[in-house]
Motif scaffolding. Structure first.
Motif, PDB file in Angstrom:
ATOM      1  N   ILE A   1      59.574  22.668 112.786  1.00 31.24           N
ATOM      2  CA  ILE A   1      58.612  21.565 112.819  1.00 31.24           C
ATOM      3  C   ILE A   1      58.903  20.578 111.694  1.00 31.24           C
ATOM      4  O   ILE A   1      58.858  19.365 111.885  1.00 31.24           O
ATOM      5  CB  ILE A   1      57.168  22.108 112.760  1.00 31.24           C
ATOM      6  N   GLY A   2      59.253  21.075 110.527  1.00 38.20           N
ATOM      7  CA  GLY A   2      59.548  20.210 109.393  1.00 38.20           C
ATOM      8  C   GLY A   2      60.806  19.370 109.566  1.00 38.20           C
ATOM      9  O   GLY A   2      60.974  18.361 108.904  1.00 38.20           O
TER      10      GLY A   2
ATOM     11  N   ARG B   1      56.547   8.292 119.809  1.00 32.74           N
ATOM     12  CA  ARG B   1      57.685   7.557 119.231  1.00 32.74           C
ATOM     13  C   ARG B   1      57.231   6.308 118.493  1.00 32.74           C
ATOM     14  O   ARG B   1      57.875   5.881 117.535  1.00 32.74           O
ATOM     15  CB  ARG B   1      58.682   7.169 120.317  1.00 32.74           C
ATOM     16  N   THR B   2      56.126   5.707 118.933  1.00 36.33           N
ATOM     17  CA  THR B   2      55.655   4.480 118.287  1.00 36.33           C
ATOM     18  C   THR B   2      54.587   4.739 117.232  1.00 36.33           C
ATOM     19  O   THR B   2      53.930   3.806 116.786  1.00 36.33           O
ATOM     20  CB  THR B   2      55.144   3.476 119.341  1.00 36.33           C
ATOM     21  N   GLY B   3      54.407   6.003 116.845  1.00 33.16           N
ATOM     22  CA  GLY B   3      53.569   6.287 115.693  1.00 33.16           C
ATOM     23  C   GLY B   3      52.275   7.025 115.923  1.00 33.16           C
ATOM     24  O   GLY B   3      51.585   7.362 114.966  1.00 33.16           O
ATOM     25  N   GLN B   4      51.909   7.292 117.176  1.00 34.39           N
ATOM     26  CA  GLN B   4      50.680   8.048 117.413  1.00 34.39           C
ATOM     27  C   GLN B   4      50.877   9.496 116.986  1.00 34.39           C
ATOM     28  O   GLN B   4      51.972  10.044 117.116  1.00 34.39           O
ATOM     29  CB  GLN B   4      50.303   8.003 118.895  1.00 34.39           C
ATOM     30  N   GLU B   5      49.825  10.103 116.481  1.00 34.38           N
ATOM     31  CA  GLU B   5      49.890  11.503 116.064  1.00 34.38           C
ATOM     32  C   GLU B   5      50.172  12.383 117.280  1.00 34.38           C
ATOM     33  O   GLU B   5      49.509  12.282 118.308  1.00 34.38           O
ATOM     34  CB  GLU B   5      48.574  11.926 115.415  1.00 34.38           C
ATOM     35  N   PRO B   6      51.163  13.281 117.199  1.00 37.18           N
ATOM     36  CA  PRO B   6      51.474  14.154 118.333  1.00 37.18           C
ATOM     37  C   PRO B   6      50.455  15.275 118.471  1.00 37.18           C
ATOM     38  O   PRO B   6      49.880  15.731 117.484  1.00 37.18           O
ATOM     39  CB  PRO B   6      52.847  14.712 117.972  1.00 37.18           C
ATOM     40  N   SER B   7      50.258  15.705 119.698  1.00 36.25           N
ATOM     41  CA  SER B   7      49.388  16.863 119.950  1.00 36.25           C
ATOM     42  C   SER B   7      50.136  18.132 119.543  1.00 36.25           C
ATOM     43  O   SER B   7      51.362  18.130 119.366  1.00 36.25           O
ATOM     44  CB  SER B   7      49.043  16.939 121.437  1.00 36.25           C
ATOM     45  N   SER B   8      49.412  19.216 119.434  1.00 36.71           N
ATOM     46  CA  SER B   8      50.060  20.496 119.118  1.00 36.71           C
ATOM     47  C   SER B   8      51.026  20.881 120.232  1.00 36.71           C
ATOM     48  O   SER B   8      52.083  21.465 119.979  1.00 36.71           O
ATOM     49  CB  SER B   8      49.029  21.586 118.881  1.00 36.71           C
ATOM     50  N   LYS B   9      50.700  20.533 121.473  1.00 39.01           N
ATOM     51  CA  LYS B   9      51.596  20.803 122.608  1.00 39.01           C
ATOM     52  C   LYS B   9      52.916  20.061 122.418  1.00 39.01           C
ATOM     53  O   LYS B   9      53.991  20.609 122.661  1.00 39.01           O
ATOM     54  CB  LYS B   9      50.936  20.381 123.919  1.00 39.01           C
ATOM     55  N   PHE B  10      52.850  18.810 121.997  1.00 38.67           N
ATOM     56  CA  PHE B  10      54.056  18.024 121.775  1.00 38.67           C
ATOM     57  C   PHE B  10      54.877  18.636 120.648  1.00 38.67           C
ATOM     58  O   PHE B  10      56.093  18.801 120.776  1.00 38.67           O
ATOM     59  CB  PHE B  10      53.693  16.571 121.443  1.00 38.67           C
ATOM     60  N   VAL B  11      54.240  18.954 119.542  1.00 44.08           N
ATOM     61  CA  VAL B  11      54.941  19.515 118.380  1.00 44.08           C
ATOM     62  C   VAL B  11      55.648  20.814 118.760  1.00 44.08           C
ATOM     63  O   VAL B  11      56.844  20.991 118.500  1.00 44.08           O
ATOM     64  CB  VAL B  11      53.963  19.734 117.206  1.00 44.08           C
ATOM     65  N   ALA B  12      54.918  21.723 119.384  1.00 46.27           N
ATOM     66  CA  ALA B  12      55.496  23.011 119.776  1.00 46.27           C
ATOM     67  C   ALA B  12      56.590  22.817 120.821  1.00 46.27           C
ATOM     68  O   ALA B  12      57.655  23.455 120.742  1.00 46.27           O
ATOM     69  CB  ALA B  12      54.405  23.934 120.308  1.00 46.27           C
ATOM     70  N   GLY B  13      56.352  21.947 121.796  1.00 49.36           N
ATOM     71  CA  GLY B  13      57.341  21.708 122.846  1.00 49.36           C
ATOM     72  C   GLY B  13      58.630  21.138 122.300  1.00 49.36           C
ATOM     73  O   GLY B  13      59.726  21.546 122.705  1.00 49.36           O
TER      74      GLY B  13
ATOM     75  N   VAL C   1      48.297  13.864 108.653  1.00 53.95           N
ATOM     76  CA  VAL C   1      48.642  14.080 110.061  1.00 53.95           C
ATOM     77  C   VAL C   1      50.166  14.163 110.148  1.00 53.95           C
ATOM     78  O   VAL C   1      50.875  13.803 109.215  1.00 53.95           O
ATOM     79  CB  VAL C   1      48.115  12.941 110.965  1.00 53.95           C
ATOM     80  N   LEU C   2      50.667  14.638 111.282  1.00 53.63           N
ATOM     81  CA  LEU C   2      52.106  14.699 111.499  1.00 53.63           C
ATOM     82  C   LEU C   2      52.600  13.455 112.216  1.00 53.63           C
ATOM     83  O   LEU C   2      51.939  12.944 113.111  1.00 53.63           O
ATOM     84  CB  LEU C   2      52.467  15.929 112.339  1.00 53.63           C
ATOM     85  N   LYS C   3      53.761  12.990 111.805  1.00 53.82           N
ATOM     86  CA  LYS C   3      54.456  11.879 112.467  1.00 53.82           C
ATOM     87  C   LYS C   3      55.912  12.288 112.633  1.00 53.82           C
ATOM     88  O   LYS C   3      56.449  13.067 111.836  1.00 53.82           O
ATOM     89  CB  LYS C   3      54.401  10.595 111.625  1.00 53.82           C
ATOM     90  N   LEU C   4      56.555  11.745 113.648  1.00 56.37           N
ATOM     91  CA  LEU C   4      57.981  12.005 113.831  1.00 56.37           C
ATOM     92  C   LEU C   4      58.764  11.517 112.624  1.00 56.37           C
ATOM     93  O   LEU C   4      58.446  10.481 112.043  1.00 56.37           O
ATOM     94  CB  LEU C   4      58.499  11.268 115.069  1.00 56.37           C
ATOM     95  N   ARG C   5      59.789  12.242 112.264  1.00 53.21           N
ATOM     96  CA  ARG C   5      60.676  11.812 111.183  1.00 53.21           C
ATOM     97  C   ARG C   5      61.611  10.720 111.714  1.00 53.21           C
ATOM     98  O   ARG C   5      62.365  10.952 112.648  1.00 53.21           O
ATOM     99  CB  ARG C   5      61.532  12.971 110.688  1.00 53.21           C
ATOM    100  N   GLY C   6      61.525   9.555 111.119  1.00 52.49           N
ATOM    101  CA  GLY C   6      62.443   8.461 111.435  1.00 52.49           C
ATOM    102  C   GLY C   6      62.775   8.339 112.905  1.00 52.49           C
ATOM    103  O   GLY C   6      61.903   8.321 113.757  1.00 52.49           O
ATOM    104  N   ASN C   7      64.049   8.308 113.203  1.00 56.59           N
ATOM    105  CA  ASN C   7      64.494   8.200 114.590  1.00 56.59           C
ATOM    106  C   ASN C   7      65.071   9.525 115.081  1.00 56.59           C
ATOM    107  O   ASN C   7      66.081   9.549 115.779  1.00 56.59           O
ATOM    108  CB  ASN C   7      65.503   7.056 114.732  1.00 56.59           C
ATOM    109  N   VAL C   8      64.415  10.610 114.734  1.00 55.18           N
ATOM    110  CA  VAL C   8      64.926  11.946 115.046  1.00 55.18           C
ATOM    111  C   VAL C   8      65.137  12.149 116.549  1.00 55.18           C
ATOM    112  O   VAL C   8      66.139  12.733 116.957  1.00 55.18           O
ATOM    113  CB  VAL C   8      64.027  13.057 114.441  1.00 55.18           C
ATOM    114  N   LEU C   9      64.224  11.669 117.379  1.00 53.80           N
ATOM    115  CA  LEU C   9      64.394  11.872 118.821  1.00 53.80           C
ATOM    116  C   LEU C   9      65.567  11.066 119.364  1.00 53.80           C
ATOM    117  O   LEU C   9      66.283  11.533 120.263  1.00 53.80           O
ATOM    118  CB  LEU C   9      63.112  11.529 119.577  1.00 53.80           C
ATOM    119  N   GLU C  10      65.792   9.893 118.814  1.00 57.38           N
ATOM    120  CA  GLU C  10      66.931   9.094 119.243  1.00 57.38           C
ATOM    121  C   GLU C  10      68.239   9.793 118.875  1.00 57.38           C
ATOM    122  O   GLU C  10      69.192   9.810 119.663  1.00 57.38           O
ATOM    123  CB  GLU C  10      66.863   7.693 118.626  1.00 57.38           C
TER     124      GLU C  10
END
Length: 83
Positions: A62-63, A41-53, A3-12
């Motif tokens: 995406i990578g 941000r706390t580890g739930q798998e993002p939806s495709s909408k979230f990833v694309a957005g 599954v996909l997860k955010l990389r580290g603190n990328v959004l921060e």
């Protein structure tokens, strides 16, 4: 299964580098509500909408934002079925 997860603190880092004033604004930029942003941000798998957005909002690949990881829940289900 991966599954996909955010990389580290990328959004921060994005929030700070682009002087985004709040997580509410960050969520709106991605096209989701703040609760969804917090879950991802706390580890739930993002939806495709979230990833694309997120990719479109920040002009990143995406990578650069996400990494594939093993889905621990899927492994737990597989073990339960095998038992």
């Amino acid at each position: 299964m991966a599954v996909l997860k955010l990389r580290g603190n990328v959004l921060e880092r994005i929030k700070e580098a682009r002087s985004i004033p709040s997580y509410d604004v960050l969520a709106r930029m991605i096209g989701v509500d703040r609760a969804t942003l917090q879950r991802v941000r706390t580890g739930q798998e993002p939806s495709s909408k979230f990833v694309a957005g997120a990719a479109l909002a920040f002009g990143m690949g995406i990578g650069e934002l996400f990494e594939p990881v093993e889905d621990e829940k899927a492994e737990d289900r597989e073990l339960a079925v095998a038992s």
